[in-house]
Design a protein around this motif. Structure first.
Motif, PDB file in Angstrom:
ATOM      1  N   SER A 180       0.860  -1.187   0.000  1.00 39.57           N
ATOM      2  CA  SER A 180       0.000   0.000   0.000  1.00 39.57           C
ATOM      3  C   SER A 180       0.896   1.238   0.000  1.00 39.57           C
ATOM      4  O   SER A 180       2.099   1.166   0.273  1.00 39.57           O
ATOM      5  N   LEU A 181       0.309   2.378  -0.278  1.00 41.12           N
ATOM      6  CA  LEU A 181       1.046   3.630  -0.267  1.00 41.12           C
ATOM      7  C   LEU A 181       1.702   3.858   1.095  1.00 41.12           C
ATOM      8  O   LEU A 181       2.874   4.225   1.186  1.00 41.12           O
ATOM      9  N   GLN A 182       0.962   3.611   2.167  1.00 42.59           N
ATOM     10  CA  GLN A 182       1.511   3.821   3.504  1.00 42.59           C
ATOM     11  C   GLN A 182       2.645   2.838   3.805  1.00 42.59           C
ATOM     12  O   GLN A 182       3.631   3.218   4.439  1.00 42.59           O
ATOM     13  N   ARG A 235       8.395   1.956   4.521  1.00 43.21           N
ATOM     14  CA  ARG A 235       9.621   1.239   4.131  1.00 43.21           C
ATOM     15  C   ARG A 235      10.661   2.173   3.530  1.00 43.21           C
ATOM     16  O   ARG A 235      11.849   2.031   3.789  1.00 43.21           O
ATOM     17  N   ALA A 236      10.211   3.129   2.717  1.00 44.32           N
ATOM     18  CA  ALA A 236      11.153   4.081   2.122  1.00 44.32           C
ATOM     19  C   ALA A 236      11.820   4.942   3.189  1.00 44.32           C
ATOM     20  O   ALA A 236      13.005   5.267   3.088  1.00 44.32           O
ATOM     21  N   MET A 242       4.880   9.024  10.984  1.00 42.34           N
ATOM     22  CA  MET A 242       3.750   8.479  10.220  1.00 42.34           C
ATOM     23  C   MET A 242       2.427   8.709  10.942  1.00 42.34           C
ATOM     24  O   MET A 242       1.439   9.051  10.317  1.00 42.34           O
ATOM     25  N   TYR A 243       2.385   8.506  12.220  1.00 38.57           N
ATOM     26  CA  TYR A 243       1.136   8.717  12.934  1.00 38.57           C
ATOM     27  C   TYR A 243       0.760  10.183  12.946  1.00 38.57           C
ATOM     28  O   TYR A 243      -0.415  10.523  13.092  1.00 38.57           O
ATOM     29  N   THR A 291      -0.543  10.609   8.812  1.00 41.92           N
ATOM     30  CA  THR A 291      -1.592   9.797   8.202  1.00 41.92           C
ATOM     31  C   THR A 291      -2.925  10.062   8.882  1.00 41.92           C
ATOM     32  O   THR A 291      -2.984  10.392  10.067  1.00 41.92           O
ATOM     33  N   LYS A 292      -3.973   9.894   8.133  1.00 42.78           N
ATOM     34  CA  LYS A 292      -5.309  10.046   8.697  1.00 42.78           C
ATOM     35  C   LYS A 292      -5.639   8.884   9.618  1.00 42.78           C
ATOM     36  O   LYS A 292      -6.336   9.035  10.587  1.00 42.78           O
ATOM     37  N   GLN A 293      -5.128   7.716   9.292  1.00 42.78           N
ATOM     38  CA  GLN A 293      -5.306   6.550  10.151  1.00 42.78           C
ATOM     39  C   GLN A 293      -4.128   5.629   9.933  1.00 42.78           C
ATOM     40  O   GLN A 293      -3.553   5.585   8.864  1.00 42.78           O
ATOM     41  N   SER A 294      -3.756   4.920  10.969  1.00 37.61           N
ATOM     42  CA  SER A 294      -2.670   3.969  10.830  1.00 37.61           C
ATOM     43  C   SER A 294      -3.221   2.673  10.263  1.00 37.61           C
ATOM     44  O   SER A 294      -4.416   2.409  10.373  1.00 37.61           O
TER      45      SER A 294
END
Length: 191
Positions: A72-74, A79-80, A178-179, A182-185
């Motif tokens: 997925s994008l997330q 990973r990147a 990330m948290y 992002t809108k949701q984890s």
């Protein structure tokens, strides 16, 4: 022979940090220091070779992550942001700090990549914002926070009980970041 020397340097860095000597490397391989000098002019050149290979490997891994359509994008973004070379000798944050302090030319190569190697991640972020998976945010600030947090970890003089590998440090930093973006984890809903 050059690859054998690099492998021996890698072992020395894992054992002694960057305080190894060319004599240590030669001894480990059972060769003379003269033989080592036939392939590398100096310890600095050995370290440069390792840093340059590490940066190239990180770029290659990031390309693999970006091309992986099963993620997925997330997952790609995570990973990147946590990419480490497959054979990375600077796994302990303190060794990175030692590189920064004792080998400024070699550090500059790694530092330039950390501050400027964001093209793939920028594309992911743009895609994520367009798709609504990420909130719009200031990418320059994000990069500053990411790099600044890594530098802060290097500056911390941690006791052995709190020793943190670079992999652990990056994972922790990216979890925080990330948290925050992002809108949701993954697996969680904030409805």
């Amino acid at each position: 022979m050059k690859e054998n020397i690099i492998q021996a340097v890698t072992k020395e860095i894992h054992q002694r940090g960057l305080r190894f000597s060319i004599r240590d490397v030669a001894s480990q391989l059972g060769i003379s220091t003269k033989t080592v000098y036939q392939h590398f002019e100096s310890k600095e050149q050995m370290i440069s070779s390792i840093v340059e290979h590490a940066v190239k490997d990180m770029m290659d891994i990031e390309k693999e992550v970006m091309a992986n359509d099963t993620l997925s994008l997330q997952e790609k973004l995570y990973r990147a942001l946590t990419v480490l070379p497959r054979r990375f000798v600077f796994q302990d944050v303190r060794i990175l700090d030692e590189l920064r302090q004792r080998y400024p030319q070699q550090w500059k190569v790694l530092d330039d990549y950390m501050n400027n190697g964001w093209n793939g991640i920028l594309l992911l972020v743009e895609q994520g914002v367009e798709e609504g998976a990420l909130k719009p945010f200031d990418m320059e600030l994000f990069i500053s926070v990411y790099v600044g947090a890594l530098y802060q970890l290097m500056d911390q003089k941690r006791s052995d009980s709190r020793r943190m590998s670079l992999e652990e440090a990056l994972a922790g930093m990216v979890d925080f970041l990330m948290y925050g973006i992002t809108k949701q984890s993954p697996g969680k809903s904030y409805s």
